[in-house]
Design a protein around this motif. Structure first.
Motif, PDB file in Angstrom:
ATOM      1  N   GLY A   1      -7.942   2.906  -2.474  1.00  0.00           N
ATOM      2  CA  GLY A   1      -7.017   3.749  -1.726  1.00  0.00           C
ATOM      3  C   GLY A   1      -6.524   3.058  -0.471  1.00  0.00           C
ATOM      4  N   ALA A   2      -7.435   2.380   0.248  1.00  0.00           N
ATOM      5  CA  ALA A   2      -7.043   1.647   1.451  1.00  0.00           C
ATOM      6  C   ALA A   2      -6.086   0.504   1.112  1.00  0.00           C
ATOM      7  CB  ALA A   2      -8.286   1.096   2.155  1.00  0.00           C
ATOM      8  N   GLN A   3      -6.336  -0.192  -0.001  1.00  0.00           N
ATOM      9  CA  GLN A   3      -5.443  -1.270  -0.425  1.00  0.00           C
ATOM     10  C   GLN A   3      -4.061  -0.729  -0.806  1.00  0.00           C
ATOM     11  OE1 GLN A   3      -5.923  -4.635  -0.424  1.00  0.00           O
ATOM     12  NE2 GLN A   3      -7.847  -4.241   0.636  1.00  0.00           N
ATOM     13  N   ALA A   4      -4.041   0.406  -1.470  1.00  0.00           N
ATOM     14  CA  ALA A   4      -2.755   1.010  -1.842  1.00  0.00           C
ATOM     15  C   ALA A   4      -1.955   1.395  -0.604  1.00  0.00           C
ATOM     16  CB  ALA A   4      -2.991   2.240  -2.723  1.00  0.00           C
ATOM     17  N   TYR A   5      -2.629   1.986   0.372  1.00  0.00           N
ATOM     18  CA  TYR A   5      -1.959   2.387   1.610  1.00  0.00           C
ATOM     19  C   TYR A   5      -1.476   1.164   2.391  1.00  0.00           C
ATOM     20  CZ  TYR A   5      -1.173   4.382   6.221  1.00  0.00           C
ATOM     21  OH  TYR A   5      -0.612   4.751   7.421  1.00  0.00           O
ATOM     22  N   GLY A   6      -2.335   0.155   2.509  1.00  0.00           N
ATOM     23  CA  GLY A   6      -1.971  -1.032   3.268  1.00  0.00           C
ATOM     24  C   GLY A   6      -0.793  -1.773   2.655  1.00  0.00           C
ATOM     25  N   SER A   7      -0.764  -1.894   1.331  1.00  0.00           N
ATOM     26  CA  SER A   7       0.348  -2.586   0.684  1.00  0.00           C
ATOM     27  C   SER A   7       1.653  -1.811   0.827  1.00  0.00           C
ATOM     28  CB  SER A   7       0.029  -2.839  -0.799  1.00  0.00           C
ATOM     29  OG  SER A   7      -0.271  -1.631  -1.469  1.00  0.00           O
ATOM     30  N   ALA A   8       1.577  -0.473   0.833  1.00  0.00           N
ATOM     31  CA  ALA A   8       2.779   0.327   1.055  1.00  0.00           C
ATOM     32  C   ALA A   8       3.290   0.140   2.479  1.00  0.00           C
ATOM     33  CB  ALA A   8       2.498   1.800   0.787  1.00  0.00           C
ATOM     34  N   ARG A   9       2.387   0.082   3.449  1.00  0.00           N
ATOM     35  CA  ARG A   9       2.788  -0.141   4.839  1.00  0.00           C
ATOM     36  C   ARG A   9       3.450  -1.509   5.001  1.00  0.00           C
ATOM     37  NH1 ARG A   9       3.332   3.546   8.609  1.00  0.00           N
ATOM     38  NH2 ARG A   9       2.571   2.109  10.218  1.00  0.00           N
ATOM     39  N   ARG A  10       3.014  -2.495   4.226  1.00  0.00           N
ATOM     40  CA  ARG A  10       3.626  -3.834   4.269  1.00  0.00           C
ATOM     41  C   ARG A  10       4.891  -3.903   3.433  1.00  0.00           C
ATOM     42  NH1 ARG A  10      -1.745  -5.081   3.149  1.00  0.00           N
ATOM     43  NH2 ARG A  10      -1.172  -5.667   1.009  1.00  0.00           N
ATOM     44  N   ARG A  11       5.204  -2.791   2.765  1.00  0.00           N
ATOM     45  CA  ARG A  11       6.370  -2.707   1.870  1.00  0.00           C
ATOM     46  C   ARG A  11       6.238  -3.664   0.682  1.00  0.00           C
ATOM     47  NH1 ARG A  11       9.917   0.657   3.877  1.00  0.00           N
ATOM     48  NH2 ARG A  11      11.554   0.033   2.413  1.00  0.00           N
ATOM     49  N   ASP A  12       5.017  -3.946   0.299  1.00  0.00           N
ATOM     50  CA  ASP A  12       4.750  -4.714  -0.912  1.00  0.00           C
ATOM     51  C   ASP A  12       4.529  -3.694  -2.024  1.00  0.00           C
ATOM     52  OD1 ASP A  12       3.938  -6.345  -2.942  1.00  0.00           O
ATOM     53  OD2 ASP A  12       2.347  -7.352  -1.814  1.00  0.00           O
ATOM     54  N   PHE A  13       5.624  -3.209  -2.588  1.00  0.00           N
ATOM     55  CA  PHE A  13       5.534  -2.075  -3.498  1.00  0.00           C
ATOM     56  C   PHE A  13       5.003  -2.453  -4.876  1.00  0.00           C
ATOM     57  CE2 PHE A  13       8.943  -0.722  -0.483  1.00  0.00           C
ATOM     58  CZ  PHE A  13       8.165   0.225   0.167  1.00  0.00           C
ATOM     59  N   VAL A  14       5.106  -3.710  -5.231  1.00  0.00           N
ATOM     60  CA  VAL A  14       4.500  -4.151  -6.495  1.00  0.00           C
ATOM     61  C   VAL A  14       2.976  -4.043  -6.393  1.00  0.00           C
ATOM     62  CG1 VAL A  14       4.143  -6.100  -8.054  1.00  0.00           C
ATOM     63  CG2 VAL A  14       6.417  -5.650  -7.110  1.00  0.00           C
ATOM     64  N   ALA A  15       2.421  -4.581  -5.300  1.00  0.00           N
ATOM     65  CA  ALA A  15       0.970  -4.474  -5.090  1.00  0.00           C
ATOM     66  C   ALA A  15       0.556  -3.020  -4.903  1.00  0.00           C
ATOM     67  CB  ALA A  15       0.563  -5.302  -3.869  1.00  0.00           C
ATOM     68  N   HIS A  16       1.385  -2.243  -4.205  1.00  0.00           N
ATOM     69  CA  HIS A  16       1.077  -0.829  -3.988  1.00  0.00           C
ATOM     70  C   HIS A  16       0.924  -0.093  -5.314  1.00  0.00           C
ATOM     71  CE1 HIS A  16       1.264   3.266  -2.450  1.00  0.00           C
ATOM     72  NE2 HIS A  16       2.311   3.490  -3.224  1.00  0.00           N
ATOM     73  N   ARG A  17       1.851  -0.328  -6.217  1.00  0.00           N
ATOM     74  CA  ARG A  17       1.790   0.348  -7.514  1.00  0.00           C
ATOM     75  C   ARG A  17       0.537  -0.060  -8.287  1.00  0.00           C
ATOM     76  NH1 ARG A  17       4.680   3.215 -11.090  1.00  0.00           N
ATOM     77  NH2 ARG A  17       4.553   2.700 -13.301  1.00  0.00           N
ATOM     78  N   ARG A  18       0.190  -1.335  -8.243  1.00  0.00           N
ATOM     79  CA  ARG A  18      -0.993  -1.808  -8.965  1.00  0.00           C
ATOM     80  C   ARG A  18      -2.270  -1.200  -8.387  1.00  0.00           C
ATOM     81  NH1 ARG A  18       0.014  -6.226 -12.255  1.00  0.00           N
ATOM     82  NH2 ARG A  18      -2.104  -6.983 -12.069  1.00  0.00           N
ATOM     83  N   TRP A  19      -2.369  -1.118  -7.064  1.00  0.00           N
ATOM     84  CA  TRP A  19      -3.561  -0.531  -6.461  1.00  0.00           C
ATOM     85  C   TRP A  19      -3.634   0.973  -6.702  1.00  0.00           C
ATOM     86  CZ3 TRP A  19      -7.693  -3.001  -5.482  1.00  0.00           C
ATOM     87  CH2 TRP A  19      -7.662  -4.330  -5.076  1.00  0.00           C
ATOM     88  N   MET A  20      -2.471   1.620  -6.767  1.00  0.00           N
ATOM     89  CA  MET A  20      -2.472   3.058  -7.056  1.00  0.00           C
ATOM     90  C   MET A  20      -2.935   3.329  -8.485  1.00  0.00           C
ATOM     91  SD  MET A  20      -1.837   5.160  -4.611  1.00  0.00           S
ATOM     92  CE  MET A  20      -1.226   6.648  -5.415  1.00  0.00           C
ATOM     93  N   ILE A  21      -2.563   2.460  -9.413  1.00  0.00           N
ATOM     94  CA  ILE A  21      -3.035   2.618 -10.795  1.00  0.00           C
ATOM     95  C   ILE A  21      -4.557   2.483 -10.841  1.00  0.00           C
ATOM     96  CG2 ILE A  21      -3.064   1.518 -13.075  1.00  0.00           C
ATOM     97  CD1 ILE A  21      -0.065   0.915 -12.638  1.00  0.00           C
ATOM     98  N   ARG A  22      -5.070   1.484 -10.147  1.00  0.00           N
ATOM     99  CA  ARG A  22      -6.529   1.320 -10.088  1.00  0.00           C
ATOM    100  C   ARG A  22      -7.187   2.544  -9.446  1.00  0.00           C
ATOM    101  NH1 ARG A  22      -4.954  -4.223  -8.349  1.00  0.00           N
ATOM    102  NH2 ARG A  22      -5.431  -5.627 -10.092  1.00  0.00           N
ATOM    103  N   ASN A  23      -6.605   2.991  -8.344  1.00  0.00           N
ATOM    104  CA  ASN A  23      -7.206   4.113  -7.631  1.00  0.00           C
ATOM    105  C   ASN A  23      -7.199   5.378  -8.476  1.00  0.00           C
ATOM    106  OD1 ASN A  23      -6.706   6.605  -5.577  1.00  0.00           O
ATOM    107  ND2 ASN A  23      -8.112   5.109  -4.716  1.00  0.00           N
ATOM    108  N   TYR A  24      -6.081   5.644  -9.146  1.00  0.00           N
ATOM    109  CA  TYR A  24      -6.045   6.873  -9.944  1.00  0.00           C
ATOM    110  C   TYR A  24      -6.957   6.788 -11.155  1.00  0.00           C
ATOM    111  CZ  TYR A  24      -4.585  11.195 -12.005  1.00  0.00           C
ATOM    112  OH  TYR A  24      -4.601  12.480 -12.519  1.00  0.00           O
ATOM    113  N   SER A  25      -7.196   5.585 -11.659  1.00  0.00           N
ATOM    114  CA  SER A  25      -8.152   5.463 -12.763  1.00  0.00           C
ATOM    115  C   SER A  25      -9.531   5.943 -12.316  1.00  0.00           C
ATOM    116  CB  SER A  25      -8.218   4.013 -13.262  1.00  0.00           C
ATOM    117  OG  SER A  25      -8.933   3.177 -12.367  1.00  0.00           O
ATOM    118  N   LEU A  26      -9.866   5.737 -11.033  1.00  0.00           N
ATOM    119  CA  LEU A  26     -11.136   6.218 -10.497  1.00  0.00           C
ATOM    120  C   LEU A  26     -11.073   7.714 -10.207  1.00  0.00           C
ATOM    121  CD1 LEU A  26     -11.893   3.265  -8.045  1.00  0.00           C
ATOM    122  CD2 LEU A  26     -12.702   3.586 -10.402  1.00  0.00           C
ATOM    123  N   THR A  27      -9.953   8.184  -9.701  1.00  0.00           N
ATOM    124  CA  THR A  27      -9.778   9.624  -9.497  1.00  0.00           C
ATOM    125  C   THR A  27      -9.930  10.373 -10.810  1.00  0.00           C
ATOM    126  OG1 THR A  27      -8.231   9.208  -7.668  1.00  0.00           O
ATOM    127  CG2 THR A  27      -8.189  11.395  -8.645  1.00  0.00           C
TER     128      THR A  27
END
Length: 206
Positions: free
Chosen positions: A134-160
């Motif tokens: 979740g922290a990685q997803a948020y940090g990548s979105a703040r950096r506007r690295d939306f490719v990384a953001h999407r990948r971290w969100m997929i990982r995070n939701y797999s855990l959710t």
């Protein structure tokens, strides 16, 4: 004029069906969590007594997880991201706040898991990974690295989504003849490790 290949149409339909089942499972798991905290005779008494004894942490974990698991599927809809980007941003913030609540509650309860040492370690690692992704997803979105953001969100939701697979696997194992004390330590790991592996396989294909 562009022509849509039949295989692309078929793939799109399967993705829609998969998304609908994901949302349905999420809603059922969320309802189960709220009922667990709201109805005295509902749920495993050993787990329930721990959650009720520290009701704030109990609600942090169950309600945070319930909100996150229901909001998650909507974050993957491209039409929402394109047509209503602010909706995507604000629901994403709500999702990550819910993850933070659920993971902190999970960390609190992990050391006293009724699954013994496998439960303590399995649920503890899950809570840590849930926070980290979740922290990685948020940090990548703040950096506007939306490719990384999407990948971290997929990982995070797999855990959710472990909220869904845990209940499904636990029910199947008990139907298969295992009692709760044997089945619960198994799902303490399988409920999220399998989800994580599926997410990584999906990301590798992409």
């Amino acid at each position: 004029m562009s022509v849509i290949a039949p295989q692309d149409v078929s793939r799109s339909r399967w993705l829609q069906v998969g998304w609908a089942f994901m949302l349905l499972g999420a809603m059922l798991a969320a309802a189960n969590a709220v009922l667990f905290m709201s109805i005295d005779a509902y749920g495993h008494p050993g787990i329930k007594s721990r959650f009720i004894a520290t009701e704030i942490a109990g609600w942090m974990h169950t309600l945070g997880g319930a909100i996150a698991v229901v909001l998650g599927p909507w974050q993957f809809l491209s039409r929402v991201r394109v047509r209503w980007p602010r909706v995507h941003v604000w629901t994403g913030r709500m999702y990550l706040l819910a993850v933070l609540s659920g993971a902190l509650g999970g960390l609190y309860f992990a050391p006293t898991s009724v699954g013994g040492n496998p439960g303590v370690i399995g649920f503890g690692i899950l809570a840590v990974f849930w926070l980290y992704t979740g922290a990685q997803a948020y940090g990548s979105a703040r950096r506007r690295d939306f490719v990384a953001h999407r990948r971290w969100m997929i990982r995070n939701y797999s855990l959710t989504f472990a909220a869904v697979t845990l209940r499904l696997e636990l029910g199947l194992l008990q139907l298969g003849g295992l009692n709760f004390d044997v089945a619960f330590p198994i799902v303490a790991w399988s409920s999220w490790v399998l989800n994580w592996l599926v997410a990584e396989m999906w990301l590798r294909r992409k």
